[in-house]
Design a protein around this motif. Sequence first.
Motif, short mmCIF file in Angstrom:
data_model
loop_
_atom_site.label_atom_id
_atom_site.label_comp_id
_atom_site.label_asym_id
_atom_site.label_seq_id
_atom_site.Cartn_x
_atom_site.Cartn_y
_atom_site.Cartn_z
N GLN A 1 -6.23 7.60 0.07
CA GLN A 1 -4.81 7.96 -0.59
C GLN A 1 -5.43 7.95 -1.46
O GLN A 1 -5.08 8.65 -2.77
N ARG A 2 -6.00 6.81 -2.07
CA ARG A 2 -6.12 6.93 -4.01
C ARG A 2 -6.97 7.99 -4.29
O ARG A 2 -7.19 8.90 -5.04
N ARG B 1 -3.96 -6.37 -6.22
CA ARG B 1 -4.31 -4.86 -5.47
C ARG B 1 -5.89 -5.44 -5.31
O ARG B 1 -6.35 -5.25 -3.93
N GLU C 1 2.41 1.59 -3.37
CA GLU C 1 1.46 1.71 -4.74
C GLU C 1 0.87 3.84 -3.85
O GLU C 1 0.65 4.27 -4.81
N THR C 2 0.81 4.03 -2.95
CA THR C 2 0.18 6.06 -2.26
C THR C 2 1.82 5.88 -3.26
O THR C 2 1.43 7.22 -3.81
N ARG D 1 -7.22 2.94 4.26
CA ARG D 1 -6.43 4.10 3.95
C ARG D 1 -5.44 3.91 3.09
O ARG D 1 -5.99 5.02 1.95
N LEU D 2 -5.52 2.73 2.32
CA LEU D 2 -4.93 2.47 0.54
C LEU D 2 -6.00 3.77 -0.45
O LEU D 2 -5.98 3.97 -1.61
N GLU E 1 -7.96 10.68 -3.01
CA GLU E 1 -7.57 12.08 -3.05
C GLU E 1 -6.36 12.87 -4.37
O GLU E 1 -6.21 13.73 -4.53
N ALA E 2 -5.67 11.30 -3.90
CA ALA E 2 -4.70 12.01 -5.79
C ALA E 2 -5.45 12.12 -6.41
O ALA E 2 -4.74 12.77 -7.52
N LEU F 1 1.97 6.88 -6.64
CA LEU F 1 0.73 7.60 -7.26
C LEU F 1 0.78 8.96 -7.11
O LEU F 1 0.51 9.81 -7.68
N ARG F 2 1.56 9.53 -5.73
CA ARG F 2 1.67 10.54 -5.42
C ARG F 2 3.14 11.40 -6.48
O ARG F 2 2.65 12.45 -6.93
N ALA G 1 0.49 -1.16 -0.13
CA ALA G 1 -0.19 -0.20 -0.37
C ALA G 1 0.89 1.34 -0.45
O ALA G 1 0.47 2.18 -0.70
#
Length: 215
Positions: free
Chosen positions: A147-148, A124, A79-80, A143-144, A150-151, A83-84, A76
């Motif tokens: 965060q996805r 995933r 991956e986050t 949480r993941l 939000e991104a 993505l960021r 996670a």
Amino acid sequence: MALLAALLNVTAAVTPKGERRRYALISAAAELLCEGGFEAVRHRAVARRAKLPLASTTYYFSSLDDLVQKAVEYLAAVETAQLRVRVDALPRRRRGTEATADVLVDLLVGDLDGEGTSEQLISRYERYIACARQPDLREVQRRLLQQRVEAVGEAISRSGRNVRVELVTALVNAVDGAAVAAMVADGDGPRQVARATLVDVIDVLAPIDERTMRV
């Protein structure tokens, strides 16, 4: 490594050597999880992949479930972070329906080889399903997802579109559902199906911000 170690709370290993070993075991477990699913993560297999003694898996982790949870957290975090990086590099400009769909499918599905499905994508969704049977993993996956969302919301904003969290969440869920359905279908692959879904819903769930029309 330092960032991921912090995210994973690698503090039980009080020496640098211990920290490196614990990190190596988590990384090895994550690789096995991606390659073969949860059944592939076993003490012996992890130790072999990490090139460490078998006893190290029980020395640094209270149980196999503990090791699996840390591997899920590791994936996670990776991956986050990926993505960021991609979102932060996205130029700000108003994008039409198809251009926005292209951006979001890259973020949410990734660049798959031909008609194949990447191991990362399979992993995933396996983790998502596993949460139903393993409550300890649910918080990691929540949480993941946050965060996805939000991104993706940031990417939508950078494309000159309105962002509402609940609608962005619906968009992410729609893409995930389309990708999973495509994995077991005989037609187009996950990327193509996800992109078609995005084209259908993007203007409803994330319409153009009219303020950008006047810039």
